[in-house]
Scaffold this motif. Structure first.
Motif, PDB file in Angstrom:
ATOM      1  N   LEU A 136       8.056 -25.032 -17.601  1.00 20.42           N
ATOM      2  CA  LEU A 136       7.930 -26.284 -18.352  1.00 20.42           C
ATOM      3  C   LEU A 136       9.083 -27.244 -18.098  1.00 20.42           C
ATOM      4  O   LEU A 136       9.080 -28.368 -18.606  1.00 20.42           O
ATOM      5  N   GLY A 137      10.070 -26.813 -17.328  1.00 23.86           N
ATOM      6  CA  GLY A 137      11.191 -27.701 -17.001  1.00 23.86           C
ATOM      7  C   GLY A 137      11.983 -28.126 -18.219  1.00 23.86           C
ATOM      8  O   GLY A 137      12.410 -27.300 -19.024  1.00 23.86           O
ATOM      9  N   LYS A 138      12.136 -29.442 -18.391  1.00 18.21           N
ATOM     10  CA  LYS A 138      12.956 -29.966 -19.478  1.00 18.21           C
ATOM     11  C   LYS A 138      12.364 -29.655 -20.861  1.00 18.21           C
ATOM     12  O   LYS A 138      13.065 -29.723 -21.864  1.00 18.21           O
ATOM     13  N   ASP A 139      11.083 -29.304 -20.901  1.00 16.64           N
ATOM     14  CA  ASP A 139      10.445 -28.999 -22.183  1.00 16.64           C
ATOM     15  C   ASP A 139      10.547 -27.523 -22.567  1.00 16.64           C
ATOM     16  O   ASP A 139      10.064 -27.132 -23.639  1.00 16.64           O
ATOM     17  N   ARG A 140      11.172 -26.713 -21.717  1.00 21.62           N
ATOM     18  CA  ARG A 140      11.188 -25.279 -22.029  1.00 21.62           C
ATOM     19  C   ARG A 140      11.964 -24.963 -23.306  1.00 21.62           C
ATOM     20  O   ARG A 140      11.693 -23.952 -23.961  1.00 21.62           O
ATOM     21  N   ASP A 141      12.907 -25.830 -23.680  1.00 16.79           N
ATOM     22  CA  ASP A 141      13.673 -25.579 -24.904  1.00 16.79           C
ATOM     23  C   ASP A 141      12.861 -25.864 -26.165  1.00 16.79           C
ATOM     24  O   ASP A 141      13.347 -25.639 -27.274  1.00 16.79           O
ATOM     25  N   ARG A 142      11.649 -26.340 -26.006  1.00 16.52           N
ATOM     26  CA  ARG A 142      10.755 -26.545 -27.153  1.00 16.52           C
ATOM     27  C   ARG A 142       9.835 -25.345 -27.363  1.00 16.52           C
ATOM     28  O   ARG A 142       9.020 -25.337 -28.286  1.00 16.52           O
ATOM     29  N   VAL A 143       9.979 -24.328 -26.498  1.00 19.23           N
ATOM     30  CA  VAL A 143       9.080 -23.172 -26.531  1.00 19.23           C
ATOM     31  C   VAL A 143       9.894 -21.882 -26.573  1.00 19.23           C
ATOM     32  O   VAL A 143      10.878 -21.730 -25.847  1.00 19.23           O
ATOM     33  N   ASP A 144       9.484 -20.951 -27.414  1.00 20.40           N
ATOM     34  CA  ASP A 144      10.049 -19.595 -27.438  1.00 20.40           C
ATOM     35  C   ASP A 144       8.970 -18.610 -27.011  1.00 20.40           C
ATOM     36  O   ASP A 144       7.789 -18.813 -27.309  1.00 20.40           O
ATOM     37  N   TRP A 145       9.372 -17.554 -26.306  1.00 24.53           N
ATOM     38  CA  TRP A 145       8.404 -16.494 -26.024  1.00 24.53           C
ATOM     39  C   TRP A 145       8.714 -15.306 -26.915  1.00 24.53           C
ATOM     40  O   TRP A 145       9.864 -14.921 -27.099  1.00 24.53           O
ATOM     41  N   VAL A 146       7.653 -14.782 -27.528  1.00 25.64           N
ATOM     42  CA  VAL A 146       7.789 -13.803 -28.605  1.00 25.64           C
ATOM     43  C   VAL A 146       6.962 -12.564 -28.280  1.00 25.64           C
ATOM     44  O   VAL A 146       5.790 -12.661 -27.892  1.00 25.64           O
ATOM     45  N   TRP A 147       7.593 -11.401 -28.469  1.00 23.29           N
ATOM     46  CA  TRP A 147       6.899 -10.120 -28.333  1.00 23.29           C
ATOM     47  C   TRP A 147       6.909  -9.456 -29.702  1.00 23.29           C
ATOM     48  O   TRP A 147       7.971  -9.152 -30.242  1.00 23.29           O
ATOM     49  N   LEU A 148       5.716  -9.259 -30.272  1.00 24.84           N
ATOM     50  CA  LEU A 148       5.590  -8.601 -31.566  1.00 24.84           C
ATOM     51  C   LEU A 148       5.177  -7.151 -31.334  1.00 24.84           C
ATOM     52  O   LEU A 148       4.151  -6.879 -30.691  1.00 24.84           O
ATOM     53  N   VAL A 149       5.974  -6.237 -31.859  1.00 25.09           N
ATOM     54  CA  VAL A 149       5.783  -4.799 -31.630  1.00 25.09           C
ATOM     55  C   VAL A 149       5.266  -4.160 -32.917  1.00 25.09           C
ATOM     56  O   VAL A 149       5.980  -4.128 -33.921  1.00 25.09           O
ATOM     57  N   PRO A 150       4.042  -3.621 -32.915  1.00 25.73           N
ATOM     58  CA  PRO A 150       3.458  -3.093 -34.143  1.00 25.73           C
ATOM     59  C   PRO A 150       3.729  -1.603 -34.384  1.00 25.73           C
ATOM     60  O   PRO A 150       3.010  -0.964 -35.153  1.00 25.73           O
ATOM     61  N   ASP A 151       4.721  -1.036 -33.730  1.00 27.05           N
ATOM     62  CA  ASP A 151       5.051   0.377 -33.956  1.00 27.05           C
ATOM     63  C   ASP A 151       6.566   0.563 -33.867  1.00 27.05           C
ATOM     64  O   ASP A 151       7.320  -0.411 -33.694  1.00 27.05           O
ATOM     65  N   ASN A 152       6.997   1.812 -33.976  1.00 31.11           N
ATOM     66  CA  ASN A 152       8.431   2.121 -33.943  1.00 31.11           C
ATOM     67  C   ASN A 152       8.848   2.841 -32.664  1.00 31.11           C
ATOM     68  O   ASN A 152       9.921   3.451 -32.617  1.00 31.11           O
ATOM     69  N   VAL A 153       8.018   2.753 -31.639  1.00 27.52           N
ATOM     70  CA  VAL A 153       8.340   3.392 -30.363  1.00 27.52           C
ATOM     71  C   VAL A 153       9.530   2.668 -29.730  1.00 27.52           C
ATOM     72  O   VAL A 153       9.529   1.428 -29.632  1.00 27.52           O
ATOM     73  N   PRO A 154      10.558   3.403 -29.310  1.00 27.55           N
ATOM     74  CA  PRO A 154      11.731   2.759 -28.696  1.00 27.55           C
ATOM     75  C   PRO A 154      11.351   1.990 -27.423  1.00 27.55           C
ATOM     76  O   PRO A 154      10.477   2.415 -26.662  1.00 27.55           O
ATOM     77  N   VAL A 155      12.006   0.870 -27.225  1.00 23.16           N
ATOM     78  CA  VAL A 155      11.798   0.065 -26.025  1.00 23.16           C
ATOM     79  C   VAL A 155      12.751   0.556 -24.943  1.00 23.16           C
ATOM     80  O   VAL A 155      13.949   0.765 -25.190  1.00 23.16           O
ATOM     81  N   ARG A 156      12.242   0.752 -23.754  1.00 19.21           N
ATOM     82  CA  ARG A 156      13.064   1.239 -22.653  1.00 19.21           C
ATOM     83  C   ARG A 156      14.259   0.314 -22.424  1.00 19.21           C
ATOM     84  O   ARG A 156      14.112  -0.923 -22.480  1.00 19.21           O
ATOM     85  N   PRO A 157      15.438   0.866 -22.143  1.00 13.48           N
ATOM     86  CA  PRO A 157      16.638   0.036 -21.972  1.00 13.48           C
ATOM     87  C   PRO A 157      16.468  -1.052 -20.908  1.00 13.48           C
ATOM     88  O   PRO A 157      16.893  -2.192 -21.104  1.00 13.48           O
ATOM     89  N   GLU A 158      15.816  -0.708 -19.782  1.00 11.94           N
ATOM     90  CA  GLU A 158      15.666  -1.711 -18.716  1.00 11.94           C
ATOM     91  C   GLU A 158      14.733  -2.833 -19.161  1.00 11.94           C
ATOM     92  O   GLU A 158      14.917  -3.997 -18.783  1.00 11.94           O
ATOM     93  N   LEU A 159      13.736  -2.521 -19.998  1.00 13.97           N
ATOM     94  CA  LEU A 159      12.839  -3.558 -20.496  1.00 13.97           C
ATOM     95  C   LEU A 159      13.534  -4.405 -21.551  1.00 13.97           C
ATOM     96  O   LEU A 159      13.365  -5.635 -21.585  1.00 13.97           O
TER      97      LEU A 159
END
Length: 236
Positions: A136-159
């Motif tokens: 999005l170029g100059k407009d990227r600061d108007r957007v956030d990317w969000v990951w919603l996790v519906p469980d308690n499984v640990p996220v891999r360190p590299e991810l």
């Protein structure tokens, strides 16, 4: 020569005149009540006009996007009606710190849903979300990317390292199911969702979005950002 002490005629005339008083009548109770009602109605009208003026840019941008657009400019994503606001609940980040979901308001959100194990489809969505935002170029600061996790499984360190610029939150799956909805026959994790800066889920991209569909997704996002440029600025 007379020695009379009679007062001058003018003075006698003044004394003989009665004292004049002006009496002003008080307004009748009914008239006073009507005046109060008129003032109240006028105040409410002014308040309504102020609210309409404040909301006008938002309403105009949505009218432009939803109504005043040629048939050839149909969106790739599916518009959600009625729109659903962010749930008033508290999630947790990967460090276990509480985060109120409504605090995400103020930015456009690209949202994906997947468990902490994050399979290949999940990784593809996260990559696409990041690329869409950066594209999005100059407009990227108007957007956030969000990951919603519906469980308690640990996220891999590299991810976890790869999504440092994303907002990653663990959310109760029942809360997510009451807010977001997949297309018939699909799961929540099959889509990327769009939430507007007011906190309303308003678009759902088709299942299986990949690099080939990225141009269509970016086109939809670009239209949304242009339509809201008058009232939505970078940052919260």
């Amino acid at each position: 020569m007379s020695g009379s002490n009679s007062s001058p005629p003018a003075a006698n005339s003044a004394l003989e005149q009665p004292l004049g008083l002006t009496v002003h009548s008080l307004p009748a109770p009914q008239e006073a009540a009507m005046a109060d009602e008129q003032r109240t109605r006028s105040g409410r009208l002014k308040m309504l006009l102020v609210m309409l003026v404040c909301a006008a840019p938002v309403l105009a941008s949505y009218f432009t996007y939803y109504v005043v657009r040629p048939e050839s400019r149909r969106s790739y994503g599916e518009l959600i009606e009625p729109q659903k606001p962010l749930p008033a609940v508290t999630a947790t980040d990967l460090d276990g710190k509480p985060v109120a979901l409504p605090s995400l308001q103020g930015q456009w959100l690209l949202v994906s849903v997947a468990g902490g194990a994050c399979d290949a489809a999940c990784e593809k969505h996260l990559y696409l979300q990041r690329q869409l935002r950066e594209g999005l170029g100059k407009d990227r600061d108007r957007v956030d990317w969000v990951w919603l996790v519906p469980d308690n499984v640990p996220v891999r360190p590299e991810l976890a390292a790869a999504v440092q610029q994303a907002t990653v939150l663990r959310v109760d799956p029942q809360v997510l199911a009451q807010w977001l909805a997949p297309a018939p026959g699909h799961a929540l994790s099959d889509h990327i969702y769009v939430v507007d800066p007011l906190g309303h889920w308003m678009m759902r991209f088709p299942p299986g979005a990949d690099a080939d569909a990225a141009a269509k997704l970016r086109r939809d996002l670009g239209r949304l950002l242009r339509a809201s440029a008058g009232w939505d600025k970078a940052g919260r």
